[in-house]
Motif scaffolding. Sequence first.
Motif, mmCIF file in Angstrom:
data_model
loop_
_atom_site.group_PDB
_atom_site.id
_atom_site.type_symbol
_atom_site.label_atom_id
_atom_site.label_comp_id
_atom_site.label_asym_id
_atom_site.label_seq_id
_atom_site.Cartn_x
_atom_site.Cartn_y
_atom_site.Cartn_z
ATOM 1 N N TRP A 84 58.781 -51.461 -57.491
ATOM 2 C CA TRP A 84 57.507 -51.852 -56.888
ATOM 3 C C TRP A 84 56.690 -50.641 -56.451
ATOM 4 N N LEU A 85 57.371 -49.653 -55.866
ATOM 5 C CA LEU A 85 56.656 -48.496 -55.324
ATOM 6 C C LEU A 85 56.005 -47.646 -56.415
ATOM 7 N N LEU A 86 56.488 -47.768 -57.652
ATOM 8 C CA LEU A 86 55.886 -47.021 -58.753
ATOM 9 C C LEU A 86 54.514 -47.566 -59.129
ATOM 10 N N ASP A 87 54.224 -48.810 -58.704
ATOM 11 C CA ASP A 87 52.936 -49.439 -59.012
ATOM 12 C C ASP A 87 52.060 -49.415 -57.761
ATOM 13 N N PRO A 88 51.018 -48.594 -57.715
ATOM 14 C CA PRO A 88 50.196 -48.496 -56.493
ATOM 15 C C PRO A 88 49.489 -49.791 -56.124
ATOM 16 N N LEU A 89 49.388 -50.736 -57.080
ATOM 17 C CA LEU A 89 48.762 -52.025 -56.797
ATOM 18 C C LEU A 89 49.778 -53.159 -56.806
ATOM 19 N N GLY A 90 51.066 -52.833 -56.748
ATOM 20 C CA GLY A 90 52.124 -53.822 -56.822
ATOM 21 C C GLY A 90 52.453 -54.447 -55.480
ATOM 22 N N PRO A 91 53.570 -55.194 -55.433
ATOM 23 C CA PRO A 91 53.920 -55.954 -54.225
ATOM 24 C C PRO A 91 54.196 -55.098 -52.999
ATOM 25 N N LEU A 92 54.635 -53.843 -53.203
ATOM 26 C CA LEU A 92 54.958 -52.960 -52.087
ATOM 27 C C LEU A 92 54.411 -51.576 -52.400
ATOM 28 N N SER A 93 53.625 -51.037 -51.493
ATOM 29 C CA SER A 93 53.077 -49.697 -51.727
ATOM 30 C C SER A 93 53.001 -48.932 -50.418
ATOM 31 N N VAL A 94 53.063 -47.613 -50.549
ATOM 32 C CA VAL A 94 52.880 -46.701 -49.428
ATOM 33 C C VAL A 94 51.833 -45.686 -49.849
ATOM 34 N N PRO A 95 50.640 -45.699 -49.264
ATOM 35 C CA PRO A 95 49.643 -44.694 -49.623
ATOM 36 C C PRO A 95 50.187 -43.293 -49.378
ATOM 37 N N PRO A 96 49.967 -42.358 -50.290
ATOM 38 C CA PRO A 96 50.487 -40.997 -50.098
ATOM 39 C C PRO A 96 50.104 -40.390 -48.756
ATOM 40 N N ALA A 97 48.911 -40.703 -48.266
ATOM 41 C CA ALA A 97 48.456 -40.131 -46.995
ATOM 42 C C ALA A 97 49.280 -40.617 -45.812
ATOM 43 N N TYR A 98 50.056 -41.687 -46.010
ATOM 44 C CA TYR A 98 50.828 -42.258 -44.906
ATOM 45 C C TYR A 98 52.337 -42.109 -45.104
ATOM 46 N N ALA A 99 52.751 -41.538 -46.218
ATOM 47 C CA ALA A 99 54.170 -41.521 -46.574
ATOM 48 C C ALA A 99 55.026 -40.795 -45.546
ATOM 49 N N LEU A 100 54.603 -39.637 -45.085
ATOM 50 C CA LEU A 100 55.414 -38.884 -44.124
ATOM 51 C C LEU A 100 55.514 -39.617 -42.797
#
Length: 424
Positions: A84-100
């Motif tokens: 899921w995380l590999l798809d930025p528009l998928g069921p689950l995502s973490v914006p890069p700006a918020y990952a840390l």
Amino acid sequence: MASLLSQYPGVRGSAPVPADATVIGAGVVGLSIAIALQRRGLAVTVLDREGPAAGASAGNAGAFAFTDILPLASPGILRKAPRWLLDPLGPLSVPPAYALRIAPWMFRFWRACSPARVAHSTAAQTALMDLSRAELEPFLQATGTAGMLRKDGNLQVYESLAEFRAALPGWQARADHGIAFQHLDPEGMAQIQPGLSPRFVKGTFTPGWYSIADPRLYTLALAEHFRARGGILERVEVRSLRPTGTGVQIDDDRHAGHVVLAAGAFSHRLARTLGERIPLETERGYNTTLPPDAFDLRMQITFGGHGFVVTRLATGIRVGGAVELGGLDLPPNFARAEAMLQKAQAFLPGLRPQGGTQWMGFRPSLPDSLPAIGRARATPRVIHAFGHGHLGLTQSAGTARLVADLVTGQAPAIDPAPFLPQRF
């Protein structure tokens, strides 16, 4: 009405209970608590930074998902998350700006996925679901909102036999708890919900899935009921709480005998002013609400493999869900709403996508999928009641009962220990 009043008796117990309480938060959880406290004889004020039904209580899918006893934090999610995380528009995502920033929460989430912790969370979730179901219809009757309740059921659909088989352990857990459901083939699905794409080879229908005609209108109706019974509702952004000898100081100009912190995704900021660091994060949810005639929808449909639902409301057809762990401050990414709508068109070929309204809201989520319900460490006069994730509407009546018990010093309807805010 009489049966509900007997469940909300006057203040009793050996310890004196303050005659007033302030609830911070005018969403469905906060207003349900405020009404429950009114029925215990307290004078209640509700404070909210935007007013009633301004957040997730307005834009949710409108479901009382009492059958969702399995926590989001589970081994199954861990298996799906990398894909899921590999798809930025998928069921689950973490914006890069918020990952840390989200990393410590994700670590706690990973720990909560162990079998022992999942079993603990499931037992606690089940207890709160049972209480919430028992409290719901009397609460609706007492607040004049019973006519908004629907009992259409839910259809969970699967695109492959492998996906269906992977879901069977979860259905067995529900069966062990006495939850009724029926597995269906394509012909069975077509009988209860015409118009599904033939790509779905199996489905599971849950008849005990309730919904509300419109979550925003329901929450506004609770606000009006609260006001009609003498409650005070003010638009105020609360910035700090401080214990005093007789109660709780709210900012510099207010005082309350008791405070209930039910401010949804913003609650942890106020808890911090009491010295508590509760790992509350924000699941940003997106949806598009289409006109009521956009599709002949008979019940809520859950596309679990894609993380979204399609719901029939009195005010339209709502397509939404998914999880974006992006905090409170990043701008919304409405491409996520558009991606779900495009999938809905493929899954329901007759769906008309024109004329929709997009929305983004914040779901307050804790790593183990359980809410924080209990007294603050700094003072027993502050009760936390937040972190319900996707289940705020579902668990609102049960949370109201449990908080009213705590505020008035009565024996809690269920064991509150699994929900203690300090468990982290």
